[in-house]
Design a protein around this motif. Structure first.
Motif, PDB file in Angstrom:
ATOM      1  N   GLY A 191      22.153  35.358   1.734  1.00 24.34           N
ATOM      2  CA  GLY A 191      22.363  35.297   0.202  1.00 24.34           C
ATOM      3  C   GLY A 191      23.263  36.673  -0.139  1.00 24.34           C
ATOM      4  O   GLY A 191      23.179  37.315   0.733  1.00 24.34           O
ATOM      5  N   THR A 192      23.184  37.028  -1.315  1.00 22.33           N
ATOM      6  CA  THR A 192      23.935  38.126  -1.810  1.00 22.33           C
ATOM      7  C   THR A 192      22.909  39.167  -2.258  1.00 22.33           C
ATOM      8  O   THR A 192      21.731  39.036  -2.777  1.00 22.33           O
ATOM      9  N   THR A 193      23.235  40.274  -1.863  1.00 19.79           N
ATOM     10  CA  THR A 193      22.003  41.377  -2.138  1.00 19.79           C
ATOM     11  C   THR A 193      21.861  41.785  -3.655  1.00 19.79           C
ATOM     12  O   THR A 193      22.572  41.488  -4.434  1.00 19.79           O
ATOM     13  N   GLY A 194      20.502  41.952  -3.789  1.00 21.72           N
ATOM     14  CA  GLY A 194      19.723  42.206  -5.059  1.00 21.72           C
ATOM     15  C   GLY A 194      18.503  42.697  -4.912  1.00 21.72           C
ATOM     16  O   GLY A 194      17.984  43.314  -4.171  1.00 21.72           O
ATOM     17  N   ASP A 195      17.503  42.110  -6.107  1.00 22.37           N
ATOM     18  CA  ASP A 195      16.336  42.321  -6.017  1.00 22.37           C
ATOM     19  C   ASP A 195      15.675  41.504  -6.907  1.00 22.37           C
ATOM     20  O   ASP A 195      16.268  40.915  -7.610  1.00 22.37           O
ATOM     21  N   GLY A 196      14.217  41.654  -6.878  1.00 19.55           N
ATOM     22  CA  GLY A 196      13.579  40.851  -8.098  1.00 19.55           C
ATOM     23  C   GLY A 196      13.347  39.453  -7.795  1.00 19.55           C
ATOM     24  O   GLY A 196      13.006  38.737  -8.855  1.00 19.55           O
ATOM     25  N   ALA A 197      13.165  39.114  -6.606  1.00 18.84           N
ATOM     26  CA  ALA A 197      12.923  37.556  -6.462  1.00 18.84           C
ATOM     27  C   ALA A 197      11.379  37.136  -6.960  1.00 18.84           C
ATOM     28  O   ALA A 197      10.512  37.976  -7.111  1.00 18.84           O
ATOM     29  N   HIS A 198      11.235  36.360  -7.858  1.00 20.35           N
ATOM     30  CA  HIS A 198      10.067  36.032  -8.624  1.00 20.35           C
ATOM     31  C   HIS A 198       9.560  36.846  -9.748  1.00 20.35           C
ATOM     32  O   HIS A 198       8.471  36.830 -10.151  1.00 20.35           O
ATOM     33  N   ALA A 199      10.296  38.029  -9.991  1.00 16.67           N
ATOM     34  CA  ALA A 199      10.220  39.109 -10.860  1.00 16.67           C
ATOM     35  C   ALA A 199      11.264  39.021 -12.059  1.00 16.67           C
ATOM     36  O   ALA A 199      12.250  38.599 -11.990  1.00 16.67           O
ATOM     37  N   VAL A 200      10.605  39.770 -13.354  1.00 12.32           N
ATOM     38  CA  VAL A 200      11.604  39.562 -14.258  1.00 12.32           C
ATOM     39  C   VAL A 200      12.823  40.308 -14.441  1.00 12.32           C
ATOM     40  O   VAL A 200      13.727  40.190 -15.124  1.00 12.32           O
ATOM     41  N   HIS A 201      13.073  41.250 -13.626  1.00 14.29           N
ATOM     42  CA  HIS A 201      14.118  42.043 -13.190  1.00 14.29           C
ATOM     43  C   HIS A 201      15.242  41.405 -12.223  1.00 14.29           C
ATOM     44  O   HIS A 201      15.875  42.064 -11.774  1.00 14.29           O
ATOM     45  N   GLU A 202      14.728  40.152 -11.839  1.00 18.71           N
ATOM     46  CA  GLU A 202      15.735  39.487 -10.826  1.00 18.71           C
ATOM     47  C   GLU A 202      17.419  39.822 -11.056  1.00 18.71           C
ATOM     48  O   GLU A 202      17.806  39.474 -12.099  1.00 18.71           O
ATOM     49  N   PHE A 203      17.879  40.214 -10.148  1.00 13.27           N
ATOM     50  CA  PHE A 203      19.478  40.267 -10.145  1.00 13.27           C
ATOM     51  C   PHE A 203      20.187  40.272  -8.905  1.00 13.27           C
ATOM     52  O   PHE A 203      19.344  40.432  -7.792  1.00 13.27           O
ATOM     53  N   ILE A 204      21.306  40.121  -8.903  1.00 14.15           N
ATOM     54  CA  ILE A 204      22.309  40.483  -7.665  1.00 14.15           C
ATOM     55  C   ILE A 204      23.542  41.379  -8.101  1.00 14.15           C
ATOM     56  O   ILE A 204      23.511  41.736  -9.267  1.00 14.15           O
ATOM     57  N   TYR A 205      24.167  41.947  -7.025  1.00 13.33           N
ATOM     58  CA  TYR A 205      25.193  42.827  -7.247  1.00 13.33           C
ATOM     59  C   TYR A 205      26.314  41.999  -7.169  1.00 13.33           C
ATOM     60  O   TYR A 205      26.652  41.522  -6.231  1.00 13.33           O
ATOM     61  N   MET A 206      27.022  41.771  -8.266  1.00 14.27           N
ATOM     62  CA  MET A 206      28.243  41.111  -8.288  1.00 14.27           C
ATOM     63  C   MET A 206      29.226  41.408  -7.358  1.00 14.27           C
ATOM     64  O   MET A 206      29.719  40.441  -6.520  1.00 14.27           O
ATOM     65  N   GLU A 207      29.481  42.902  -7.243  1.00 11.21           N
ATOM     66  CA  GLU A 207      30.495  43.264  -6.258  1.00 11.21           C
ATOM     67  C   GLU A 207      30.359  42.793  -4.883  1.00 11.21           C
ATOM     68  O   GLU A 207      31.325  42.504  -3.966  1.00 11.21           O
ATOM     69  N   GLN A 208      29.251  42.514  -4.526  1.00 15.48           N
ATOM     70  CA  GLN A 208      28.802  42.200  -3.141  1.00 15.48           C
ATOM     71  C   GLN A 208      28.710  40.524  -2.872  1.00 15.48           C
ATOM     72  O   GLN A 208      28.820  39.992  -1.804  1.00 15.48           O
ATOM     73  N   LEU A 209      29.107  39.814  -3.990  1.00 18.22           N
ATOM     74  CA  LEU A 209      29.232  38.413  -3.874  1.00 18.22           C
ATOM     75  C   LEU A 209      30.357  37.738  -2.872  1.00 18.22           C
ATOM     76  O   LEU A 209      30.134  36.994  -2.021  1.00 18.22           O
ATOM     77  N   PRO A 210      31.595  38.280  -3.074  1.00 15.04           N
ATOM     78  CA  PRO A 210      32.744  38.108  -2.289  1.00 15.04           C
ATOM     79  C   PRO A 210      32.532  38.383  -0.595  1.00 15.04           C
ATOM     80  O   PRO A 210      32.782  37.605   0.145  1.00 15.04           O
ATOM     81  N   GLN A 211      31.896  39.492  -0.532  1.00 13.60           N
ATOM     82  CA  GLN A 211      31.724  40.088   0.977  1.00 13.60           C
ATOM     83  C   GLN A 211      30.585  39.218   1.623  1.00 13.60           C
ATOM     84  O   GLN A 211      30.830  38.711   2.887  1.00 13.60           O
ATOM     85  N   ARG A 212      29.572  38.995   0.995  1.00 15.54           N
ATOM     86  CA  ARG A 212      28.383  38.116   1.535  1.00 15.54           C
ATOM     87  C   ARG A 212      28.773  36.582   1.772  1.00 15.54           C
ATOM     88  O   ARG A 212      28.607  35.905   2.622  1.00 15.54           O
ATOM     89  N   THR A 213      29.674  36.277   0.785  1.00 15.84           N
ATOM     90  CA  THR A 213      30.314  35.030   1.032  1.00 15.84           C
ATOM     91  C   THR A 213      31.442  34.663   2.379  1.00 15.84           C
ATOM     92  O   THR A 213      31.360  33.760   2.859  1.00 15.84           O
ATOM     93  N   ALA A 214      32.063  35.810   2.246  1.00 18.45           N
ATOM     94  CA  ALA A 214      33.098  35.896   3.384  1.00 18.45           C
ATOM     95  C   ALA A 214      32.445  35.987   4.767  1.00 18.45           C
ATOM     96  O   ALA A 214      32.805  35.183   5.765  1.00 18.45           O
ATOM     97  N   LEU A 215      31.160  36.559   4.795  1.00 20.75           N
ATOM     98  CA  LEU A 215      30.521  36.551   6.190  1.00 20.75           C
ATOM     99  C   LEU A 215      29.806  35.200   6.378  1.00 20.75           C
ATOM    100  O   LEU A 215      30.151  34.719   7.608  1.00 20.75           O
ATOM    101  N   LEU A 216      29.479  34.549   5.626  1.00 18.46           N
ATOM    102  CA  LEU A 216      29.276  32.977   5.743  1.00 18.46           C
ATOM    103  C   LEU A 216      30.404  32.344   6.353  1.00 18.46           C
ATOM    104  O   LEU A 216      30.229  31.461   7.361  1.00 18.46           O
ATOM    105  N   ALA A 217      31.441  32.350   5.658  1.00 19.73           N
ATOM    106  CA  ALA A 217      32.760  31.644   5.849  1.00 19.73           C
ATOM    107  C   ALA A 217      33.151  32.038   7.440  1.00 19.73           C
ATOM    108  O   ALA A 217      33.328  31.148   8.307  1.00 19.73           O
ATOM    109  N   LEU A 218      32.873  33.177   8.075  1.00 18.84           N
ATOM    110  CA  LEU A 218      33.366  33.598   8.950  1.00 18.84           C
ATOM    111  C   LEU A 218      32.339  33.131  10.103  1.00 18.84           C
ATOM    112  O   LEU A 218      32.735  32.886  11.366  1.00 18.84           O
ATOM    113  N   LEU A 219      31.025  32.945   9.801  1.00 16.37           N
ATOM    114  CA  LEU A 219      30.240  32.435  10.645  1.00 16.37           C
ATOM    115  C   LEU A 219      30.324  30.943  10.813  1.00 16.37           C
ATOM    116  O   LEU A 219      30.216  30.567  12.129  1.00 16.37           O
ATOM    117  N   LEU A 220      30.726  30.273   9.939  1.00 13.75           N
ATOM    118  CA  LEU A 220      30.936  28.853   9.929  1.00 13.75           C
ATOM    119  C   LEU A 220      32.315  28.473  11.067  1.00 13.75           C
ATOM    120  O   LEU A 220      32.243  27.595  11.660  1.00 13.75           O
TER     121      LEU A 220
END
Length: 386
Positions: free
Chosen positions: A351-380
């Motif tokens: 998935g995409t880098t962030g923090d706060g699984a199961h916590a009220v501050h749960e978030f992701i870094y939007m800037e890393q969304l394309p990069q992590r998605t691209a990694l999955l695509a390259l693996l596929l």
């Protein structure tokens, strides 16, 4: 695979980043607690339509006590090709209407909201990785099949057998759980999880008039708790935690029964078997008391097997093409990757880098969304790992 292909994939995803964020926001707004069947069916229907738009045949299998799960495969496929599994879950730990107190927000590159990190960002990556490969007409050496369940956060009790069957026929599995820590480490090992219930049966008596005629189950349980905690071995990664205790009838009654629920975590199957045997060998310390042990190991450990490590090394190499230096880590919690790892090469935490699984501050870094998605695509689009 060349840097040019990696750049093409990443450029496409950066260009369509706003669309992916819009999709992610819709997924977060579709609140989907594990115990709400109606909400689960709604989000699975939404995801099913997205997969159909990408040329997949989608089957929504209804659950008995859950929202069920989605299974999807390409309409057009070469049956001679091996299979690869894309695995995710749509349920969250957050109750319905959590958005009223924990609204979606997008500030300073962070997108916050219930379930955004665990793991609706991963679901958006799944959709957009398949989309970029389709729109760029990229050949996939392994046929992707998709499985999304709605009971992962409560143990995958209804979907686990199906996950096992799919893992047995797939050459590899990519698990879209969030990565570990702000560094975004991929999860190449996970602890196995066990759940045990210790019930102690004593004898009731009036605490004031006839205390000697009673046998206090709470006292006996306290002895059992000490024995359980003695089983901890932090150096070996073995943890035994008494999480809840209940017992007794009234302050003026010698407690006739008490109960403890115990969480066990181990790094390998052997340690799980050893701890299970120790717990089942628990015996009373007080005469005429009965100690009943129930439960066992649920999710097995995801270990750093040779095939899992080979998949990890492939991911690390692909990440470098995207300018991303990956690290691996061991996760204390379990996922459906624990299950697939017993049958096929598995890589978790995509998935995409962030923090706060199961916590009220749960978030992701939007800037890393394309990069992590691209990694999955390259693996596929990568060739066989065998």
């Amino acid at each position: 695979m060349t840097v040019d292909i990696a750049s093409e994939v990443l450029d496409y995803l950066k260009t369509h980043q706003n669309e992916q964020i819009e999709l992610l926001e819709k997924l977060v707004r579709l609140e989907s607690p594990s115990d709400d069947v109606g909400s689960q069916r709604e989000i699975l229907k939404f995801l099913g339509k997205k997969l159909e738009e990408l040329g997949f045949v989608v089957h929504h299998v209804l659950g008995k006590e859950t929202g069920g799960h989605l299974y999807a495969r390409p309409k057009k496929r070469d049956r001679s090709k091996p299979l690869q599994l894309l695995l995710g879950h749509c349920d969250t730990v957050w109750k319905k209407e959590t958005l009223k107190t924990m609204p979606i927000s997008k500030n300073d590159d962070k997108m916050k909201g219930p379930g955004v990190y665990d793991m609706k960002a991963g679901l958006s990556q799944l959709i957009f990785a398949l989309r970029v490969l389709k729109e760029r007409n990229m050949e996939l050496p392994l046929t992707p099949i998709v499985f999304i369940n709605s009971d992962e956060e409560i143990g995958s009790y209804e979907s686990r057998d199906t996950i096992k069957r799919l893992a047995k026929i797939c050459e590899r599995a990519f698990v879209m759980e969030p990565p570990l820590g702000i560094e975004g480490k991929l999860k190449t090992a996970r602890k196995g999880l066990g759940r045990f219930t210790i019930t102690v049966k004593g004898k009731a008596a009036h605490a004031g008039l006839d205390p000697g005629k009673g046998i206090n189950a709470i006292v006996e349980l306290s002895h059992q708790v000490l024995q359980l905690y003695a089983m901890n071995d932090f150096e070996k990664g073995i943890t035994v935690n008494v999480g809840t205790i209940q017992g007794g009838i009234s302050p003026n009654v010698v407690a006739p029964e008490s109960k403890a629920v115990v969480d066990v975590r181990v790094l390998n199957r052997e340690d799980g078997e050893v701890i299970t045997e120790k717990i089942y060998r628990l015996r009373p310390s007080i005469p005429n008391v009965q100690v009943i042990v129930e439960g066992g190991m649920g999710r097995p450990p995801m270990e750093r097997t040779p095939r899992n490590q080979k998949l990890w090394r492939m991911a690390k190499a692909k990440a470098l093409l995207l300018g991303l230096e990956l690290e691996e880590a061991i996760a204390g919690g379990g996922s459906d990757g624990n299950t697939t790892s017993g049958y096929t090469a598995t890589l978790d935490g995509l998935g995409t880098t962030g923090d706060g699984a199961h916590a009220v501050h749960e978030f992701i870094y939007m800037e890393q969304l394309p990069q992590r998605t691209a990694l999955l695509a390259l693996l596929l689009v990568s060739k066989s790992t065998n």
